[in-house]
Design an enzyme around this catalytic site. Structure first.
Site, PDB file in Angstrom:
ATOM      1  N   LYS A 192       0.851  -1.188   0.000  1.00 21.36           N
ATOM      2  CA  LYS A 192       0.000   0.000   0.000  1.00 21.36           C
ATOM      3  C   LYS A 192       0.886   1.238   0.000  1.00 21.36           C
ATOM      4  O   LYS A 192       1.533   1.557   0.995  1.00 21.36           O
ATOM      5  CB  LYS A 192      -0.912   0.064   1.239  1.00 21.36           C
ATOM      6  CG  LYS A 192      -1.949   1.181   1.070  1.00 21.36           C
ATOM      7  CD  LYS A 192      -2.569   1.645   2.361  1.00 21.36           C
ATOM      8  CE  LYS A 192      -1.851   2.788   2.997  1.00 21.36           C
ATOM      9  NZ  LYS A 192      -1.831   4.039   2.211  1.00 21.36           N
ATOM     10  N   GLU A 267      10.562   1.517   9.995  1.00 24.99           N
ATOM     11  CA  GLU A 267      11.492   2.623   9.713  1.00 24.99           C
ATOM     12  C   GLU A 267      10.725   3.905   9.977  1.00 24.99           C
ATOM     13  O   GLU A 267       9.823   4.253   9.209  1.00 24.99           O
ATOM     14  CB  GLU A 267      11.938   2.587   8.243  1.00 24.99           C
ATOM     15  CG  GLU A 267      12.692   1.347   7.829  1.00 24.99           C
ATOM     16  CD  GLU A 267      14.057   1.247   8.490  1.00 24.99           C
ATOM     17  OE1 GLU A 267      14.580   2.280   8.937  1.00 24.99           O
ATOM     18  OE2 GLU A 267      14.577   0.126   8.586  1.00 24.99           O
ATOM     19  N   CYS A 301      13.298  11.410   6.586  1.00 31.94           N
ATOM     20  CA  CYS A 301      13.540  10.821   7.908  1.00 31.94           C
ATOM     21  C   CYS A 301      14.955  11.148   8.364  1.00 31.94           C
ATOM     22  O   CYS A 301      15.220  11.290   9.549  1.00 31.94           O
ATOM     23  CB  CYS A 301      13.328   9.313   7.849  1.00 31.94           C
ATOM     24  SG  CYS A 301      14.352   8.520   6.609  1.00 31.94           S
ATOM     25  N   GLU A 401       9.925  16.042  15.012  1.00 32.96           N
ATOM     26  CA  GLU A 401      10.210  16.077  13.580  1.00 32.96           C
ATOM     27  C   GLU A 401       9.399  17.201  12.941  1.00 32.96           C
ATOM     28  O   GLU A 401       8.176  17.088  12.852  1.00 32.96           O
ATOM     29  CB  GLU A 401       9.745  14.732  13.001  1.00 32.96           C
ATOM     30  CG  GLU A 401      10.691  14.132  12.058  1.00 32.96           C
ATOM     31  CD  GLU A 401      10.139  12.852  11.440  1.00 32.96           C
ATOM     32  OE1 GLU A 401       8.973  12.493  11.632  1.00 32.96           O
ATOM     33  OE2 GLU A 401      10.925  12.221  10.736  1.00 32.96           O
TER      34      GLU A 401
END
Ligand code: NAD
Length: 510
Positions: A192, A267, A301, A401
Protein backbone atom coordinates in the site's frame (compact mmCIF):
# COMPACT_ATOMS: atom_id res chain seq x y z
CA UNK A 1 12.23 37.40 -0.29
CA UNK A 2 14.13 38.59 -3.34
CA UNK A 3 17.45 37.70 -1.68
CA UNK A 4 16.60 33.97 -1.99
CA UNK A 5 17.29 31.93 -5.11
CA UNK A 6 13.74 31.28 -6.41
CA UNK A 7 13.27 29.28 -9.63
CA UNK A 8 9.99 29.55 -11.50
CA UNK A 9 10.33 28.44 -15.09
CA UNK A 10 8.88 25.01 -15.93
CA UNK A 11 10.72 23.26 -18.71
CA UNK A 12 8.78 20.01 -18.65
CA UNK A 13 5.17 19.45 -19.62
CA UNK A 14 2.51 18.35 -17.18
CA UNK A 15 0.51 15.46 -18.74
CA UNK A 16 -2.85 16.58 -20.12
CA UNK A 17 -4.71 13.74 -18.37
CA UNK A 18 -4.21 12.46 -14.83
CA UNK A 19 -2.51 9.10 -14.33
CA UNK A 20 -5.17 6.42 -13.77
CA UNK A 21 -4.18 4.08 -10.94
CA UNK A 22 -5.89 0.77 -10.13
CA UNK A 23 -5.28 -2.06 -7.69
CA UNK A 24 -3.16 -5.03 -8.77
CA UNK A 25 -4.75 -8.18 -7.38
CA UNK A 26 -3.75 -11.71 -8.38
CA UNK A 27 -2.28 -10.44 -11.65
CA UNK A 28 -5.21 -8.30 -12.79
CA UNK A 29 -5.72 -4.55 -12.61
CA UNK A 30 -8.98 -3.90 -10.78
CA UNK A 31 -11.32 -1.09 -9.78
CA UNK A 32 -12.39 -0.89 -6.12
CA UNK A 33 -15.22 -3.26 -5.24
CA UNK A 34 -17.37 -0.22 -4.34
CA UNK A 35 -16.12 1.88 -7.28
CA UNK A 36 -14.60 4.58 -5.01
CA UNK A 37 -11.76 6.78 -6.31
CA UNK A 38 -9.61 9.61 -4.98
CA UNK A 39 -7.47 12.27 -6.63
CA UNK A 40 -4.00 13.60 -5.96
CA UNK A 41 -3.43 17.26 -6.61
CA UNK A 42 0.18 18.25 -7.32
CA UNK A 43 1.52 20.24 -4.34
CA UNK A 44 3.59 22.42 -6.67
CA UNK A 45 1.30 22.99 -9.66
CA UNK A 46 -2.15 22.63 -8.10
CA UNK A 47 -3.50 20.34 -10.86
CA UNK A 48 -4.95 16.84 -10.50
CA UNK A 49 -2.10 14.52 -11.49
CA UNK A 50 -3.45 11.12 -10.41
CA UNK A 51 -6.88 9.56 -10.16
CA UNK A 52 -6.64 6.38 -8.08
CA UNK A 53 -9.02 3.66 -6.98
CA UNK A 54 -9.76 4.02 -3.29
CA UNK A 55 -9.43 0.61 -1.68
CA UNK A 56 -11.80 -0.82 0.90
CA UNK A 57 -11.86 -3.97 3.01
CA UNK A 58 -13.02 -6.16 0.10
CA UNK A 59 -10.06 -5.08 -2.02
CA UNK A 60 -7.57 -5.75 0.79
CA UNK A 61 -9.17 -9.13 1.42
CA UNK A 62 -8.84 -10.09 -2.24
CA UNK A 63 -5.20 -8.95 -2.40
CA UNK A 64 -4.22 -10.83 0.76
CA UNK A 65 -6.02 -13.95 -0.54
CA UNK A 66 -4.01 -13.75 -3.77
CA UNK A 67 -0.71 -13.29 -1.92
CA UNK A 68 -1.51 -16.10 0.53
CA UNK A 69 -2.60 -18.60 -2.13
CA UNK A 70 0.41 -17.81 -4.28
CA UNK A 71 2.79 -18.25 -1.37
CA UNK A 72 1.18 -21.49 -0.17
CA UNK A 73 1.07 -22.93 -3.68
CA UNK A 74 4.86 -22.77 -3.39
CA UNK A 75 6.22 -22.22 -6.91
CA UNK A 76 7.60 -18.77 -6.05
CA UNK A 77 8.78 -19.58 -2.52
CA UNK A 78 10.62 -22.69 -3.75
CA UNK A 79 12.02 -21.26 -6.99
CA UNK A 80 15.80 -21.25 -7.14
CA UNK A 81 17.75 -18.13 -6.23
CA UNK A 82 18.92 -18.01 -9.83
CA UNK A 83 15.35 -17.87 -11.10
CA UNK A 84 14.18 -15.19 -8.66
CA UNK A 85 17.34 -13.19 -9.25
CA UNK A 86 16.61 -13.22 -13.00
CA UNK A 87 13.20 -11.62 -12.47
CA UNK A 88 14.66 -8.92 -10.21
CA UNK A 89 17.36 -8.05 -12.75
CA UNK A 90 14.68 -7.70 -15.44
CA UNK A 91 12.71 -5.32 -13.22
CA UNK A 92 15.87 -3.26 -12.67
CA UNK A 93 16.37 -2.92 -16.44
CA UNK A 94 12.73 -1.93 -16.92
CA UNK A 95 13.00 0.71 -14.18
CA UNK A 96 15.97 2.18 -16.05
CA UNK A 97 13.95 2.16 -19.27
CA UNK A 98 11.02 3.98 -17.60
CA UNK A 99 13.13 6.36 -15.51
CA UNK A 100 11.86 9.60 -17.09
CA UNK A 101 8.20 8.61 -16.82
CA UNK A 102 8.48 7.46 -13.20
CA UNK A 103 10.48 10.54 -12.21
CA UNK A 104 7.93 12.92 -13.71
CA UNK A 105 5.04 11.35 -11.79
CA UNK A 106 7.11 11.20 -8.61
CA UNK A 107 7.80 14.93 -8.95
CA UNK A 108 4.21 15.86 -9.76
CA UNK A 109 2.79 13.89 -6.83
CA UNK A 110 5.41 14.73 -4.21
CA UNK A 111 6.63 18.20 -5.21
CA UNK A 112 10.29 17.13 -5.18
CA UNK A 113 12.72 18.43 -7.85
CA UNK A 114 12.82 16.46 -11.07
CA UNK A 115 16.62 16.10 -10.99
CA UNK A 116 16.37 14.52 -7.54
CA UNK A 117 13.51 12.24 -8.63
CA UNK A 118 15.61 10.97 -11.55
CA UNK A 119 18.53 10.23 -9.24
CA UNK A 120 16.21 8.37 -6.88
CA UNK A 121 14.83 6.16 -9.64
CA UNK A 122 18.40 5.35 -10.64
CA UNK A 123 19.13 4.45 -6.99
CA UNK A 124 16.02 2.26 -6.94
CA UNK A 125 17.09 0.13 -9.92
CA UNK A 126 20.43 -0.35 -8.18
CA UNK A 127 18.54 -1.72 -5.15
CA UNK A 128 16.75 -4.25 -7.37
CA UNK A 129 20.12 -5.36 -8.78
CA UNK A 130 21.66 -5.65 -5.33
CA UNK A 131 18.69 -7.69 -4.04
CA UNK A 132 19.08 -9.94 -7.11
CA UNK A 133 22.64 -10.68 -6.01
CA UNK A 134 21.42 -11.56 -2.50
CA UNK A 135 18.86 -14.01 -3.92
CA UNK A 136 21.79 -16.08 -5.26
CA UNK A 137 23.97 -15.90 -2.19
CA UNK A 138 21.30 -16.62 0.44
CA UNK A 139 22.18 -19.58 2.63
CA UNK A 140 21.82 -20.94 6.13
CA UNK A 141 24.38 -22.67 8.38
CA UNK A 142 25.66 -26.12 9.06
CA UNK A 143 26.88 -27.35 12.46
CA UNK A 144 29.39 -30.14 12.19
CA UNK A 145 30.69 -29.97 15.76
CA UNK A 146 27.70 -31.26 17.66
CA UNK A 147 29.24 -34.70 18.19
CA UNK A 148 30.21 -37.57 15.90
CA UNK A 149 26.60 -38.79 15.59
CA UNK A 150 24.92 -35.43 14.99
CA UNK A 151 24.65 -32.93 12.17
CA UNK A 152 22.78 -29.67 12.52
CA UNK A 153 21.50 -27.35 9.80
CA UNK A 154 19.83 -23.97 9.91
CA UNK A 155 17.67 -23.48 6.83
CA UNK A 156 16.59 -20.01 5.78
CA UNK A 157 13.01 -19.92 4.56
CA UNK A 158 10.82 -17.04 3.34
CA UNK A 159 8.67 -15.66 6.13
CA UNK A 160 5.52 -15.78 3.97
CA UNK A 161 3.05 -13.03 3.05
CA UNK A 162 4.42 -9.54 3.69
CA UNK A 163 2.41 -6.31 3.99
CA UNK A 164 4.46 -3.37 2.70
CA UNK A 165 3.21 0.09 3.76
CA UNK A 166 5.11 3.13 2.48
CA UNK A 167 5.13 6.93 2.96
CA UNK A 168 5.02 9.81 0.48
CA UNK A 169 8.47 11.33 0.82
CA UNK A 170 10.47 8.77 -1.23
CA UNK A 171 7.70 6.57 -2.65
CA UNK A 172 9.64 4.69 -5.31
CA UNK A 173 12.91 4.41 -3.39
CA UNK A 174 11.31 3.13 -0.21
CA UNK A 175 9.21 0.46 -1.90
CA UNK A 176 12.48 -0.58 -3.59
CA UNK A 177 14.16 -0.88 -0.18
CA UNK A 178 11.56 -3.49 0.73
CA UNK A 179 9.94 -5.29 -2.21
CA UNK A 180 13.00 -6.71 -4.04
CA UNK A 181 14.42 -7.98 -0.75
CA UNK A 182 11.11 -9.66 0.14
CA UNK A 183 10.96 -11.18 -3.36
CA UNK A 184 14.60 -12.31 -3.20
CA UNK A 185 13.71 -14.17 -0.01
CA UNK A 186 10.76 -15.90 -1.71
CA UNK A 187 7.94 -13.96 -0.03
CA UNK A 188 4.78 -12.69 -1.68
CA UNK A 189 3.59 -9.14 -1.00
CA UNK A 190 0.66 -6.79 -0.65
CA UNK A 191 1.77 -3.18 -1.03
CA UNK A 192 0.00 0.00 0.00
CA UNK A 193 1.65 3.22 -1.12
CA UNK A 194 0.79 6.52 0.54
CA UNK A 195 -2.49 8.07 -0.61
CA UNK A 196 -0.42 11.13 -1.62
CA UNK A 197 1.84 9.22 -4.02
CA UNK A 198 0.22 6.11 -5.51
CA UNK A 199 1.29 6.41 -9.18
CA UNK A 200 4.89 5.23 -9.15
CA UNK A 201 4.11 2.08 -7.13
CA UNK A 202 1.47 1.24 -9.76
CA UNK A 203 4.11 1.64 -12.49
CA UNK A 204 6.37 -0.67 -10.50
CA UNK A 205 3.55 -3.24 -10.47
CA UNK A 206 3.32 -2.97 -14.27
CA UNK A 207 7.06 -3.50 -14.57
CA UNK A 208 6.96 -6.56 -12.27
CA UNK A 209 4.31 -8.03 -14.57
CA UNK A 210 6.30 -7.19 -17.69
CA UNK A 211 9.37 -8.85 -16.14
CA UNK A 212 7.31 -12.04 -15.82
CA UNK A 213 6.99 -12.23 -12.03
CA UNK A 214 4.10 -14.68 -11.59
CA UNK A 215 0.59 -13.41 -10.86
CA UNK A 216 -0.22 -13.06 -7.17
CA UNK A 217 3.39 -12.54 -6.06
CA UNK A 218 3.13 -8.73 -6.13
CA UNK A 219 -0.24 -7.22 -5.20
CA UNK A 220 -1.04 -3.54 -4.73
CA UNK A 221 -3.98 -1.93 -2.93
CA UNK A 222 -4.35 1.85 -3.17
CA UNK A 223 -6.03 3.99 -0.56
CA UNK A 224 -5.78 5.30 2.97
CA UNK A 225 -4.33 4.01 6.24
CA UNK A 226 -7.86 3.45 7.43
CA UNK A 227 -9.12 0.98 6.29
CA UNK A 228 -6.50 -0.39 3.84
CA UNK A 229 -3.27 -0.10 5.87
CA UNK A 230 -4.97 -1.12 9.10
CA UNK A 231 -6.45 -4.31 7.57
CA UNK A 232 -3.02 -5.23 6.20
CA UNK A 233 -1.69 -5.28 9.77
CA UNK A 234 -4.44 -7.36 11.40
CA UNK A 235 -5.31 -10.05 8.84
CA UNK A 236 -4.33 -13.51 10.11
CA UNK A 237 -3.09 -14.52 6.64
CA UNK A 238 -0.28 -11.92 6.74
CA UNK A 239 3.00 -13.08 8.35
CA UNK A 240 4.93 -9.81 8.50
CA UNK A 241 4.41 -6.06 8.20
CA UNK A 242 7.20 -3.81 6.98
CA UNK A 243 6.33 -0.16 7.47
CA UNK A 244 8.03 3.15 6.78
CA UNK A 245 6.30 6.23 8.09
CA UNK A 246 5.66 8.26 11.20
CA UNK A 247 6.44 7.03 14.70
CA UNK A 248 2.79 7.51 15.74
CA UNK A 249 1.46 5.19 13.03
CA UNK A 250 4.36 2.78 13.67
CA UNK A 251 3.27 2.42 17.29
CA UNK A 252 -0.35 1.83 16.21
CA UNK A 253 0.85 -0.89 13.82
CA UNK A 254 2.83 -2.64 16.57
CA UNK A 255 -0.36 -2.75 18.66
CA UNK A 256 -2.61 -4.06 15.90
CA UNK A 257 -0.06 -6.61 14.65
CA UNK A 258 0.36 -7.91 18.21
CA UNK A 259 -3.10 -9.51 18.04
CA UNK A 260 -1.73 -12.11 15.63
CA UNK A 261 1.96 -11.83 16.68
CA UNK A 262 3.12 -10.83 13.23
CA UNK A 263 6.71 -9.83 12.77
CA UNK A 264 6.89 -6.03 12.42
CA UNK A 265 9.76 -4.09 10.92
CA UNK A 266 9.61 -0.29 11.29
CA UNK A 267 11.49 2.62 9.71
CA UNK A 268 10.21 5.72 11.51
CA UNK A 269 11.05 9.33 12.19
CA UNK A 270 14.22 11.10 13.24
CA UNK A 271 15.56 14.36 14.70
CA UNK A 272 19.05 13.87 13.46
CA UNK A 273 21.94 15.90 14.90
CA UNK A 274 25.18 16.95 13.25
CA UNK A 275 27.88 18.01 15.73
CA UNK A 276 30.48 20.47 14.46
CA UNK A 277 33.81 20.81 16.27
CA UNK A 278 36.08 23.84 15.80
CA UNK A 279 38.75 21.78 14.00
CA UNK A 280 36.27 20.67 11.29
CA UNK A 281 36.63 21.50 7.60
CA UNK A 282 33.98 24.21 7.95
CA UNK A 283 33.37 24.71 4.25
CA UNK A 284 32.41 21.05 3.81
CA UNK A 285 30.43 21.08 7.05
CA UNK A 286 28.38 24.13 6.07
CA UNK A 287 27.61 22.58 2.69
CA UNK A 288 26.57 19.28 4.31
CA UNK A 289 24.38 21.09 6.86
CA UNK A 290 22.63 22.99 4.07
CA UNK A 291 22.19 19.77 2.05
CA UNK A 292 21.08 17.88 5.17
CA UNK A 293 18.25 20.27 5.99
CA UNK A 294 16.98 21.35 2.55
CA UNK A 295 17.26 18.07 0.61
CA UNK A 296 13.69 16.92 -0.17
CA UNK A 297 12.50 20.19 1.47
CA UNK A 298 13.49 18.72 4.84
CA UNK A 299 10.79 16.06 4.40
CA UNK A 300 13.27 13.32 5.05
CA UNK A 301 13.54 10.82 7.91
CA UNK A 302 17.29 11.50 7.72
CA UNK A 303 17.09 15.29 7.57
CA UNK A 304 19.88 16.85 9.61
CA UNK A 305 17.39 19.10 11.36
CA UNK A 306 19.38 19.68 14.55
CA UNK A 307 22.92 21.02 14.45
CA UNK A 308 25.05 21.25 17.56
CA UNK A 309 27.95 23.68 16.99
CA UNK A 310 30.89 24.39 19.27
CA UNK A 311 30.31 27.80 20.81
CA UNK A 312 33.72 29.12 19.69
CA UNK A 313 32.64 28.91 16.05
CA UNK A 314 28.84 29.09 16.43
CA UNK A 315 28.31 32.66 15.23
CA UNK A 316 30.57 32.26 12.18
CA UNK A 317 29.01 28.88 11.35
CA UNK A 318 25.44 30.18 11.56
CA UNK A 319 26.30 33.16 9.35
CA UNK A 320 27.96 30.96 6.73
CA UNK A 321 24.97 28.58 6.83
CA UNK A 322 22.54 31.49 6.33
CA UNK A 323 24.63 32.85 3.45
CA UNK A 324 24.77 29.49 1.67
CA UNK A 325 21.05 28.85 2.33
CA UNK A 326 20.21 31.97 0.32
CA UNK A 327 21.94 30.47 -2.69
CA UNK A 328 20.02 27.18 -2.77
CA UNK A 329 17.58 27.20 -5.72
CA UNK A 330 14.06 26.79 -4.26
CA UNK A 331 11.02 26.72 -6.54
CA UNK A 332 9.45 24.96 -9.50
CA UNK A 333 10.24 21.23 -9.15
CA UNK A 334 9.97 20.73 -12.90
CA UNK A 335 12.88 23.08 -13.53
CA UNK A 336 16.06 20.99 -13.78
CA UNK A 337 18.04 23.55 -11.78
CA UNK A 338 15.71 23.46 -8.74
CA UNK A 339 17.14 21.83 -5.63
CA UNK A 340 14.17 22.31 -3.25
CA UNK A 341 10.55 21.95 -4.35
CA UNK A 342 7.11 22.10 -2.75
CA UNK A 343 5.76 21.05 0.65
CA UNK A 344 3.56 17.96 0.42
CA UNK A 345 0.21 19.51 1.56
CA UNK A 346 -1.12 22.87 2.83
CA UNK A 347 -1.82 21.21 6.21
CA UNK A 348 1.79 20.14 6.48
CA UNK A 349 2.95 23.63 5.51
CA UNK A 350 0.86 25.01 8.44
CA UNK A 351 2.38 22.45 10.79
CA UNK A 352 5.90 23.56 9.83
CA UNK A 353 4.94 27.19 10.31
CA UNK A 354 3.39 26.49 13.72
CA UNK A 355 6.67 24.98 14.99
CA UNK A 356 8.51 28.11 13.88
CA UNK A 357 5.98 30.53 15.39
CA UNK A 358 5.93 28.67 18.72
CA UNK A 359 9.72 28.73 18.89
CA UNK A 360 9.73 32.48 18.24
CA UNK A 361 7.13 32.99 20.98
CA UNK A 362 9.46 31.08 23.32
CA UNK A 363 12.35 33.45 22.57
CA UNK A 364 14.14 31.80 19.61
CA UNK A 365 15.85 33.90 16.92
CA UNK A 366 14.92 33.45 13.26
CA UNK A 367 18.19 33.95 11.40
CA UNK A 368 16.66 33.27 7.98
CA UNK A 369 13.22 32.54 6.52
CA UNK A 370 10.43 31.48 8.85
CA UNK A 371 7.51 31.94 6.45
CA UNK A 372 5.94 30.52 3.31
CA UNK A 373 7.55 31.27 -0.03
CA UNK A 374 5.72 32.41 -3.10
CA UNK A 375 6.99 31.09 -6.40
CA UNK A 376 5.95 33.22 -9.38
CA UNK A 377 3.52 31.39 -11.68
CA UNK A 378 2.85 28.49 -9.28
CA UNK A 379 -0.16 27.97 -7.01
CA UNK A 380 1.48 25.32 -4.81
CA UNK A 381 2.88 25.57 -1.28
CA UNK A 382 6.53 26.32 -0.62
CA UNK A 383 8.44 27.21 2.55
CA UNK A 384 11.47 29.45 2.86
CA UNK A 385 14.85 28.07 3.88
CA UNK A 386 14.79 28.69 7.62
CA UNK A 387 17.52 28.84 10.27
CA UNK A 388 16.59 29.21 13.95
CA UNK A 389 19.01 29.76 16.83
CA UNK A 390 18.87 30.62 20.54
CA UNK A 391 16.99 27.43 21.31
CA UNK A 392 16.66 25.21 24.36
CA UNK A 393 16.75 21.45 24.16
CA UNK A 394 13.24 21.04 25.57
CA UNK A 395 11.50 23.06 22.83
CA UNK A 396 9.25 21.10 20.41
CA UNK A 397 11.15 22.49 17.39
CA UNK A 398 14.33 20.85 18.75
CA UNK A 399 12.82 17.53 19.86
CA UNK A 400 10.10 16.80 17.28
CA UNK A 401 10.21 16.08 13.58
CA UNK A 402 9.32 19.37 11.86
CA UNK A 403 9.68 17.70 8.45
CA UNK A 404 10.36 20.95 6.62
CA UNK A 405 13.30 23.15 5.56
CA UNK A 406 13.83 24.38 9.12
CA UNK A 407 17.21 24.08 10.82
CA UNK A 408 17.51 24.24 14.62
CA UNK A 409 20.89 25.32 16.01
CA UNK A 410 22.18 24.43 19.49
CA UNK A 411 25.66 25.03 20.89
CA UNK A 412 28.09 23.09 23.11
CA UNK A 413 31.39 23.50 24.94
CA UNK A 414 32.70 19.94 25.45
CA UNK A 415 32.46 16.54 23.75
CA UNK A 416 30.58 15.23 26.80
CA UNK A 417 28.01 18.00 26.49
CA UNK A 418 27.62 17.42 22.73
CA UNK A 419 27.05 13.69 23.18
CA UNK A 420 24.60 14.43 25.99
CA UNK A 421 22.58 16.66 23.63
CA UNK A 422 22.74 14.10 20.82
CA UNK A 423 21.42 11.32 23.04
CA UNK A 424 18.85 13.39 24.92
CA UNK A 425 16.26 12.58 22.24
CA UNK A 426 13.35 10.23 21.72
CA UNK A 427 14.60 9.42 18.22
CA UNK A 428 17.78 7.58 17.20
CA UNK A 429 17.90 7.32 13.41
CA UNK A 430 21.17 8.97 12.37
CA UNK A 431 23.84 11.32 13.72
CA UNK A 432 26.89 13.06 12.30
CA UNK A 433 30.18 14.49 13.51
CA UNK A 434 32.52 16.99 11.86
CA UNK A 435 36.12 17.04 13.09
CA UNK A 436 39.56 16.45 11.59
CA UNK A 437 40.48 14.49 14.73
CA UNK A 438 39.90 10.78 14.22
CA UNK A 439 39.73 10.19 17.98
CA UNK A 440 36.87 12.65 18.31
CA UNK A 441 35.05 10.97 15.39
CA UNK A 442 35.48 7.46 16.77
CA UNK A 443 34.45 8.44 20.29
CA UNK A 444 31.36 10.06 18.82
CA UNK A 445 30.57 7.10 16.55
CA UNK A 446 30.70 4.72 19.48
CA UNK A 447 28.62 6.78 21.87
CA UNK A 448 25.93 8.33 19.65
CA UNK A 449 22.62 6.50 20.03
CA UNK A 450 21.71 6.12 16.37
CA UNK A 451 21.30 3.42 13.73
CA UNK A 452 23.69 5.28 11.39
CA UNK A 453 26.63 7.56 12.20
CA UNK A 454 28.29 9.69 9.55
CA UNK A 455 31.71 11.22 10.13
CA UNK A 456 32.67 14.18 7.92
CA UNK A 457 29.81 13.43 5.55
CA UNK A 458 26.00 13.33 5.63
CA UNK A 459 23.28 11.08 4.19
CA UNK A 460 25.50 8.83 2.09
CA UNK A 461 23.79 5.46 1.66
CA UNK A 462 24.63 2.24 -0.17
CA UNK A 463 22.59 -0.90 -0.86
CA UNK A 464 25.34 -2.85 0.94
CA UNK A 465 25.03 -0.87 4.20
CA UNK A 466 22.16 -1.62 6.60
CA UNK A 467 19.81 1.21 7.49
CA UNK A 468 17.41 1.63 10.41
CA UNK A 469 16.90 3.28 13.75
CA UNK A 470 17.15 2.76 17.48
CA UNK A 471 14.81 4.13 20.19
CA UNK A 472 11.63 5.57 18.64
CA UNK A 473 13.12 5.62 15.14
CA UNK A 474 12.23 2.02 14.50
CA UNK A 475 13.08 -1.63 14.73
CA UNK A 476 14.74 -3.96 12.25
CA UNK A 477 17.05 -3.07 9.38
CA UNK A 478 16.72 -2.53 5.66
CA UNK A 479 19.43 -2.93 3.00
CA UNK A 480 22.58 -4.99 3.19
CA UNK A 481 22.30 -8.67 4.02
CA UNK A 482 20.37 -7.60 7.13
CA UNK A 483 17.65 -6.27 4.85
CA UNK A 484 17.20 -9.74 3.34
CA UNK A 485 17.33 -11.45 6.73
CA UNK A 486 14.26 -9.51 7.86
CA UNK A 487 12.19 -11.53 5.38
CA UNK A 488 13.61 -14.92 6.35
CA UNK A 489 12.78 -17.39 9.09
CA UNK A 490 15.38 -19.76 10.47
CA UNK A 491 14.42 -23.41 10.60
CA UNK A 492 16.53 -25.78 12.67
CA UNK A 493 17.07 -29.28 11.25
CA UNK A 494 18.84 -31.68 13.61
CA UNK A 495 19.91 -35.07 12.23
CA UNK A 496 21.22 -38.16 13.96
CA UNK A 497 23.77 -40.20 12.05
CA UNK A 498 23.43 -43.91 12.70
CA UNK A 499 21.51 -45.59 15.57
CA UNK A 500 23.57 -44.17 18.44
CA UNK A 501 20.90 -42.69 20.68
CA UNK A 502 20.54 -44.41 24.05
CA UNK A 503 16.85 -45.35 24.47
CA UNK A 504 14.91 -43.04 26.79
CA UNK A 505 12.90 -46.00 28.06
CA UNK A 506 15.46 -48.38 29.50
CA UNK A 507 14.82 -51.90 28.06
CA UNK A 508 15.57 -53.28 31.55
CA UNK A 509 12.51 -51.43 32.88
CA UNK A 510 10.10 -52.88 30.33
P1 NAD B 1 2.43 8.22 7.86
O1 NAD B 1 2.80 7.44 9.06
O2 NAD B 1 1.36 9.24 7.99
O3 NAD B 1 1.94 7.25 6.68
C1 NAD B 1 2.76 6.22 6.18
C2 NAD B 1 1.89 5.16 5.54
O4 NAD B 1 1.08 4.54 6.54
C3 NAD B 1 0.91 5.69 4.51
O5 NAD B 1 0.82 4.77 3.44
C4 NAD B 1 -0.40 5.76 5.27
O6 NAD B 1 -1.54 5.67 4.45
C5 NAD B 1 -0.27 4.53 6.15
N1 NAD B 1 -1.09 4.51 7.37
C6 NAD B 1 -1.63 5.56 8.04
N2 NAD B 1 -2.30 5.11 9.13
C7 NAD B 1 -2.19 3.77 9.14
C8 NAD B 1 -2.65 2.74 10.02
N3 NAD B 1 -3.36 3.01 11.11
N4 NAD B 1 -2.33 1.46 9.74
C9 NAD B 1 -1.58 1.15 8.67
N5 NAD B 1 -1.12 2.08 7.79
C10 NAD B 1 -1.41 3.38 8.03
O7 NAD B 1 3.80 8.85 7.32
P2 NAD B 1 3.98 9.84 6.12
O8 NAD B 1 3.46 11.18 6.55
O9 NAD B 1 3.49 9.23 4.85
O10 NAD B 1 5.59 9.90 6.01
C11 NAD B 1 6.36 10.72 6.79
C12 NAD B 1 6.95 9.96 7.96
O11 NAD B 1 7.69 8.83 7.48
C13 NAD B 1 7.94 10.78 8.75
O12 NAD B 1 7.74 10.59 10.12
C14 NAD B 1 9.29 10.19 8.32
O13 NAD B 1 10.32 10.38 9.25
C15 NAD B 1 8.97 8.78 8.13
N6 NAD B 1 9.96 8.13 7.26
C16 NAD B 1 10.88 7.29 7.80
C17 NAD B 1 11.86 6.72 7.01
C18 NAD B 1 12.89 5.77 7.57
O14 NAD B 1 13.45 5.03 6.79
N7 NAD B 1 13.13 5.76 8.85
C19 NAD B 1 11.90 7.01 5.65
C20 NAD B 1 10.94 7.87 5.13
C21 NAD B 1 9.97 8.43 5.94
Amino acid sequence: MSELNVVSISEAQIPAEPFEARHLIGGSWQESADGAVFERVSPSHGTVVTRACKGGLKDVDAAISAARETFDQGDWARASGKERSGFLLKVADLIDRERERIALLETLESGKPISQAKAEIEGASDLWRYAASLARTMHGESHNSLGSDMLGMVLKEPIGVVSIITPWNFPFLIVSQKLPFALAAGCTAVIKPSEMTPATTVILGELCQEAGIPDGVVNIVLGYGDPVGAAMTTDTRVDMVTFTGSTGVGKAIVKSAAQTLKKVSLELGGKNPQVIFPDADLESAVDAVVFGIYFNAGECCNSGSRIIVHEEIAEEFIQRTVDLSREVPFGDPLDPSTKVGAIITPEHQNKIDTYVREAVESGADVRLGGASLSVPGLTGHFYQPTVISNLKNDMPIVREEVFGPVLSVLTFKTLEEAIGLVNDAEYGLSAGVWSENVHTCLEFARRAQAGTVWTNTWMDGFPEMPFGGVKESGQGRELGKYGLDEFLEAKTVTMRIGRTRAPWVDPRDR
